[in-house]
Scaffold this motif. Structure first.
Motif, PDB file in Angstrom:
ATOM      1  N   LEU A  18       0.837  -1.206   0.000  1.00 50.46           N
ATOM      2  CA  LEU A  18       0.000   0.000   0.000  1.00 50.46           C
ATOM      3  C   LEU A  18       0.871   1.256   0.000  1.00 50.46           C
ATOM      4  O   LEU A  18       0.531   2.270  -0.605  1.00 50.46           O
ATOM      5  CB  LEU A  18      -0.939   0.005   1.214  1.00 50.46           C
ATOM      6  N   PHE A  45      -5.976  12.516  -2.386  1.00 51.90           N
ATOM      7  CA  PHE A  45      -6.120  11.053  -2.266  1.00 51.90           C
ATOM      8  C   PHE A  45      -5.955  10.623  -0.815  1.00 51.90           C
ATOM      9  O   PHE A  45      -5.450  11.378   0.026  1.00 51.90           O
ATOM     10  CB  PHE A  45      -5.075  10.321  -3.117  1.00 51.90           C
ATOM     11  N   THR A  46      -6.373   9.426  -0.534  1.00 52.91           N
ATOM     12  CA  THR A  46      -6.070   8.792   0.747  1.00 52.91           C
ATOM     13  C   THR A  46      -6.102   7.281   0.547  1.00 52.91           C
ATOM     14  O   THR A  46      -6.837   6.773  -0.301  1.00 52.91           O
ATOM     15  CB  THR A  46      -7.056   9.212   1.861  1.00 52.91           C
ATOM     16  N   ILE A  47      -5.276   6.577   1.322  1.00 51.43           N
ATOM     17  CA  ILE A  47      -5.383   5.116   1.358  1.00 51.43           C
ATOM     18  C   ILE A  47      -5.643   4.771   2.813  1.00 51.43           C
ATOM     19  O   ILE A  47      -4.746   4.865   3.643  1.00 51.43           O
ATOM     20  CB  ILE A  47      -4.096   4.422   0.880  1.00 51.43           C
ATOM     21  N   SER A  48      -6.876   4.484   3.139  1.00 49.90           N
ATOM     22  CA  SER A  48      -7.144   4.176   4.548  1.00 49.90           C
ATOM     23  C   SER A  48      -8.340   3.261   4.728  1.00 49.90           C
ATOM     24  O   SER A  48      -8.940   2.818   3.771  1.00 49.90           O
ATOM     25  CB  SER A  48      -7.286   5.467   5.354  1.00 49.90           C
ATOM     26  N   ALA A  71       1.861   2.278  -3.458  1.00 47.11           N
ATOM     27  CA  ALA A  71       0.777   2.982  -4.144  1.00 47.11           C
ATOM     28  C   ALA A  71       0.713   4.436  -3.669  1.00 47.11           C
ATOM     29  O   ALA A  71       0.523   5.369  -4.456  1.00 47.11           O
ATOM     30  CB  ALA A  71      -0.553   2.278  -3.886  1.00 47.11           C
ATOM     31  N   ARG A  72       0.896   4.609  -2.367  1.00 46.40           N
ATOM     32  CA  ARG A  72       0.845   5.942  -1.777  1.00 46.40           C
ATOM     33  C   ARG A  72       1.949   6.837  -2.361  1.00 46.40           C
ATOM     34  O   ARG A  72       1.693   7.982  -2.753  1.00 46.40           O
ATOM     35  CB  ARG A  72       1.016   5.784  -0.260  1.00 46.40           C
ATOM     36  N   GLU A  95      -2.286  14.282   0.114  1.00 42.52           N
ATOM     37  CA  GLU A  95      -2.818  13.203   0.948  1.00 42.52           C
ATOM     38  C   GLU A  95      -3.813  13.719   1.981  1.00 42.52           C
ATOM     39  O   GLU A  95      -3.604  14.765   2.590  1.00 42.52           O
ATOM     40  CB  GLU A  95      -1.660  12.490   1.657  1.00 42.52           C
ATOM     41  N   GLN A 152      -9.078   1.214   1.311  1.00 49.31           N
ATOM     42  CA  GLN A 152      -9.531   1.694   0.018  1.00 49.31           C
ATOM     43  C   GLN A 152      -8.599   2.834  -0.406  1.00 49.31           C
ATOM     44  O   GLN A 152      -8.148   3.604   0.428  1.00 49.31           O
ATOM     45  CB  GLN A 152     -10.960   2.219   0.166  1.00 49.31           C
ATOM     46  N   CYS A 153      -8.316   2.874  -1.683  1.00 48.67           N
ATOM     47  CA  CYS A 153      -7.499   3.955  -2.226  1.00 48.67           C
ATOM     48  C   CYS A 153      -8.443   4.887  -2.962  1.00 48.67           C
ATOM     49  O   CYS A 153      -9.007   4.529  -3.986  1.00 48.67           O
ATOM     50  CB  CYS A 153      -6.450   3.369  -3.159  1.00 48.67           C
ATOM     51  N   GLU A 154      -8.622   6.051  -2.392  1.00 48.32           N
ATOM     52  CA  GLU A 154      -9.666   6.955  -2.855  1.00 48.32           C
ATOM     53  C   GLU A 154      -9.030   8.238  -3.357  1.00 48.32           C
ATOM     54  O   GLU A 154      -8.066   8.716  -2.768  1.00 48.32           O
ATOM     55  CB  GLU A 154     -10.561   7.271  -1.640  1.00 48.32           C
TER      56      GLU A 154
END
Lengths: 538, 495
Positions: free
Chosen positions: B240, B355-358, B243-244, B254, B376-378
């Motif tokens: 992850l 974006f956020t990945i959380s 991706a971030r 972010e 989820q990567c939003e």
């Protein structure tokens, strides 16, 4: 998203096509259906939530006819009057006020049609009526009824409920039948809504159950349908969906709903128009379609379209409740055009990226922990309150957990980490693990907080060891701190300390109390530290 | 040269074997090394193909506890014979001299071997018995072998002694005999020198300069060593993180927003009607205490109108009565799309990317394919006049980066907050189609109340399936693995 099952033969009969399973599978995404699987001609599909009109083979078949161009433009749906009446008594207006009915003549009931009819009812109930509160559907054998009917509320009633072999009182039905128990909370005692015919035969007690007397059998050829509920819009949408679906199976005719103050022919199909322009559609889709192209595409999707001085006006099919804005027409155009024909274009948009500060700090913390030989782990945010009780730590609870193992939101990372160790008894010591993650503080206003926690288990893991780790973390985070005595869970009193910064406690460390270790069946000493990273953030 | 890498013990063994095959005991005597050292040296030499060991399994016999004392005192029957010689011929006299037990055993063995008879309490020797007054019985002959040997091999008559309880016992032994192989012989033929070699270079040698006087033995670099334990990132989180980093490099800012949200932020601002089935206790986790949160007043007014009649968005709205009380319910966020709405509300400039990945939460029963919480990567891109094809372009790029494929398809989809909506599906060469996520252009009913006039593309990607494939995991629960062994074995570089 609702899942439905349809029969290939039934679909082919309704479309007049001769589709194979394979062909159907390939087309399905284009009509907003996700293919789940098929065996013996039974096909399972997932339908998107905006399209309740696709919840039975009648709707699926219509979408396929449109896809193949067999049916273009607005489908003519005009229902003749049946001349039948139902009186809506004022007693029911405070109880379950909205009701719509219709009849269907000349239905040929096959296994497939009965299955579809039941499935449509069930799926509408489950997904669009707040589980029968806002609207519920009843289907009956029309030939068992003597009109006019009355929809009213009564103090008590006795009839044989569907699937039972004896007469029961309303109270008995609510207590003893499966449906009664499931939906009893939707009606008040001694205010039972019922539909009766002119002979006094009870049709049903909505939204609970129909009567055995009016049961639909394989020899039924004329149907009577009622929809009642607390929400007018839901009742109207539901009756429209039912009538449009059944119009594929027989001749639908309206029933006059005689309210105390007015009469309504039911169902009344609502006419809705939405207009857009070629400029709007093209700008949103990145295409260069002419007005006529757009007209063609919307007609393919089942809309009635007229062009007038730059405006494209679409008449929305009565069974479509998802068209609220011209952007919805735009999507219809895109789907009819074909998503697979839309060429992707990568937009070069220059912006400057930026990491979140706490994420950056988290990564630096990970670097420190890994440098000390700790293995990073990932545990759940949803934990069990049993576990937190064992640590004597309070945590925010869920009101509707699925299981005891995940019924609260962790307020500390430590319990999850120590529990993880109990799963690794046969893994050689020392165990050195850490996690950087979010917790939610317990209290009147729960707050999310980023923390780091580390745990060491070894035959001689003691206070000195964890203090040394805690100090290494603080020094490398370049944060001023002081160490003070700390007494609290889950530590041994006299063998725990607090990390303070600006006179605020921002972390703790120490030796875990053996009673906790016994509870988790851990056989070696455990030391732990936990630190609030939000407090370190500069 | 191979002889340089030999350990001193190995060299000694090789030299000792020059004259021919030896047992390990003999080797020990000849080299002066301990049994363990010999065994190790032989093992190493064998792995190098310089010696071969043959195992000889043997059945041996040793004295038992009774046998040891009888060897000194004589067997009970001999003791009886000795007393007989002295004139004690009655059982009574014998018992007085030898004790009841021994007399009984001795007499009964004399009888069984047909050396004596008992007649009215008196012992009478047979002809054979008389001979035995001077001679050796069969049993004695076997027993006497142990006077010179600790153990003996099988000999005739030994079975009978075995039957006599704890007299003697049988032991299985393995004898290893070691001999040079042809390769070993060749090496020894060239001559092996034993020098003063040193295994470990010590601090003292370095300081004193003694290292100059010794030869540091070269090692066998292929020999196995103990594994080094190391700490590292959790494999799923590490993926992850990649991706971030990629999204930050693409110019995304972010986001970090609360885990506990009001229904207002999670659903209402996203134009998800209050009667939507996701907004029930069946699908969404509600908080027990506190159960209500604050909602912003001005925004609430706009959202209410948007739901009821479309407000100024050009929409008809959902046409129902919007209830602010329901909007205040506290829940665990069901999607990170709420992070995007919060970002739009605070956004001042166009273009912008967030974006956020959380983590998100849904009321699923845990099994091999469902978790109650998932990452989820939003993300969103805010840009004037952006169109749907550009969204497809971004998704195509993501599929290339995250799934490593250009074989993708776009399927119509539905989310209450986007229109048009699309689902991104990647074709995996072996596993078939994989859903990577959903996307769409934010509806006017979402972006206009949030104060954004420009177009907004939004996407939510799920990496679970991709990460499972990369990590070789079949059960989704293993993404949150509790197995330290697995965490240790999973390499840092995953492709």
């Amino acid at each position: 998203m609702p899942k439905i099952a349809v029969n290939l033969e039934d679909i082919n009969q309704l479309t007049g096509k001769d589709l194979t399973i394979r062909e159907f599978e390939k087309i399905s995404p284009n009509i907003k259906c996700e293919w789940i699987g098929a065996h013996d001609g039974e096909i399972e599909l997932e339908v998107t939530h905006d399209r309740p009109d696709l919840l039975s083979s009648e709707g699926i078949a219509r979408a396929l006819r449109q896809y193949f161009g067999l049916q273009k433009g607005l489908q003519k749906l005009e229902f003749k009057k049946s001349g039948l009446h139902c009186t809506v008594d004022k007693s029911v207006l405070q109880v379950r006020p909205h009701s719509r009915m219709f009849v269907v003549y000349g239905v040929k009931l096959t296994d497939a049609t009965v299955q579809q009819l039941m499935q449509l009812q069930e799926k509408i109930h489950a997904s669009y009526t707040l589980n029968r509160k806002n609207a519920s559907i009843g289907v009956y054998d029309l030939d068992t009824l003597k009109f006019p009917l009355t929809y009213k509320s009564v103090k008590d009633i006795r009839f044989i409920p569907l699937g039972e072999n004896r007469e029961m009182s309303a109270k008995e039905i609510l207590e003893k039948t499966e449906k009664g128990r499931a939906y009893a909370k939707l009606i008040e005692p001694a205010k039972y809504p019922i539909i009766v015919d002119s002979k006094g035969t009870v049709l049903s007690m909505p939204p609970i159950i129909n009567s055995e007397d009016t049961r639909v059998t394989p020899s039924t050829s004329n149907l009577f349908v009622d929809v009642s509920g607390e929400d007018q819009l839901a009742v109207e949408k539901t009756v429209t969906l039912m009538a449009v679906a059944l119009s594929e199976r027989g001749e639908v005719r309206t029933v006059s709903m005689d309210y105390p103050d007015r009469s309504i022919e039911s169902p009344m199909l609502k006419k809705q128009e939405i207009s857009t322009s070629a400029g709007f559609v093209n700008a949103r889709l990145g295409l260069r379609l002419s007005e006529n192209d757009i007209k063609e595409l919307l007609e393919k999707a089942g809309f009635g379209v007229s062009l007038d001085r730059g405006r494209i006006t679409a008449e929305v099919p009565c069974y479509r409740f998802d068209i609220m804005h011209e952007i919805d027409l735009t999507e219809e155009v895109a789907m009819a055009y074909g998503y697979d024909k839309l060429e992707p274009v990568f937009p070069e948009i220059f912006t400057i990226g930026k990491a979140d500060e706490i994420e950056t700090l988290s990564n630096k913390t990970r670097e420190i922990m890994i440098g000390m030989g700790f293995q990073e782990v990932l545990t759940y945010i949803l934990e069990g309150s049993n576990l937190f009780d064992a640590f004597n730590i309070k945590a925010v609870k869920l009101d509707n957990p699925v299981s005891d193992e995940h019924d609260c939101i962790r307020s500390s990372l430590v319990p999850g980490l120590i529990e993880l160790l109990s799963n690794n008894k046969h893994y050689p010591l020392p165990h050195k693990i850490f996690e950087v993650g979010d917790i939610v503080t317990q209290g009147d206003s729960p707050l999310m907080e980023r923390r780091v926690a580390a745990v060491i288990s070894d035959t001689e893991a003691g206070f000195t060891l964890i203090k040394s780790v805690a100090e290494a973390v603080m020094k490398n985070l370049n944060s001023g701190y002081s160490i003070t005595e700390y007494a609290g869970s889950p530590f041994i009193t006299g063998r725990a300390a607090a990390i303070e910064s600006n006179k605020k406690r921002i972390g703790v460390f120490g030796e875990v109390h053996p009673s906790v270790l016994n509870h988790l069946d851990i056989e070696h000493p455990v030391v732990t530290m936990e630190l609030n990273l939000e407090a370190i953030k500069k | 040269m191979i002889s340089d890498t030999l350990h001193e013990h190995e060299k000694k063994v090789l030299i000792a074997l020059k004259t021919g095959e030896l047992s390990q005991e003999e080797l020990s005597k000849k080299t002066g090394l301990q049994g363990d050292s010999i065994a190790h040296a032989c093992l190493w030499l064998e792995s190098k193909g310089l010696v071969k060991t043959t195992e000889e399994r043997k059945e041996l016999f040793k004295l038992g506890s009774e046998g040891k004392s009888y060897l000194k005192e004589g067997l009970p029957e001999r003791q009886v014979l000795s007393e007989f010689k002295k004139g004690r011929k009655t059982i009574g006299e014998l018992e007085k001299a030898l004790g009841k037990e021994k007399t009984k055993i001795g007499v009964s063995w004399l009888a069984r071997q047909k050396l004596a008879k008992i007649k009215s309490g008196k012992i009478e020797l047979t002809a054979d018995g008389l001979k035995m007054l001077k001679g050796e019985t069969k049993h004695e002959r076997v027993l006497n072998m142990f006077k010179e040997h600790d153990s003996i091999q099988h000999i005739q008559g030994i079975e009978e002694l075995l039957k006599r309880g704890k007299l003697i016992k049988k032991v299985d032994t393995v004898k290893r005999r070691v001999a040079l192989t042809e390769k070993g012989k060749a090496l020894v033929g060239k001559g092996i020198k034993i020098e003063d070699t040193v295994n470990l270079l010590t601090s003292r040698m370095i300081k004193s300069g003694d290292w100059k006087k010794v030869k540091l033995r070269p090692y066998d670099v292929t020999a196995p060593v103990p594994a080094t334990k190391l700490g590292k990132r959790q494999p799923y989180l590490a993926l992850l993180e990649e991706a971030r980093q990629y999204l930050i490099a693409m110019g995304f800012i972010e986001l970090r927003t609360p885990l506990i949200e009001t229904e207002f932020w999670n659903f209402d601002t996203l134009y998800q009607p209050q009667f939507h089935p996701a907004r029930t206790r069946r699908d969404t986790y509600y908080i027990k205490k506190p159960n209500k949160g604050e909602i912003p007043e001005a925004y609430t007014k706009i959202i209410k109108e948007t739901h009821e009649n479309g407000w100024k968005t050009g929409s008809t709205g959902w046409k129902y009565h919007w209830d602010p009380e329901k909007a205040k319910n506290l829940i665990l966020r069901t999607h990170t799309t709420v992070s995007s709405v919060r970002a739009m509300n605070g956004n001042k400039k166009t273009p912008a990317k967030y974006f956020t990945i959380s983590r998100n939460f849904r009321r699923d029963v845990i099994d091999a394919t469902h978790l109650p919480e998932f990452f989820q990567c939003e993300g969103i891109i805010i840009q004037e006049n952006m169109n749907f094809r550009e969204l497809l372009g971004v998704l195509k790029e993501f599929a290339k980066k995250f799934a490593g494929t250009e074989k993708i398809s776009f399927r119509p989809s539905y989310f209450p907050y986007t229109e048009p909506s699309v689902e991104l599906v990647a074709e995996h060469p072996k596993l078939g189609p994989i859903e990577l996520g959903g996307a769409g252009m934010f509806r006017p009913e979402v972006r206009l109340p949030a104060g954004v006039e420009s177009e907004v593309m939004a996407w939510g990607l799920g990496f679970d399936r991709l990460c499972m494939i990369k990590l070789g995991i079949k059960d989704i629960r293993d993404l949150f693995s509790k197995d330290l062994n697995w965490l240790e074995k999973t390499p840092v570089v995953i492709d």
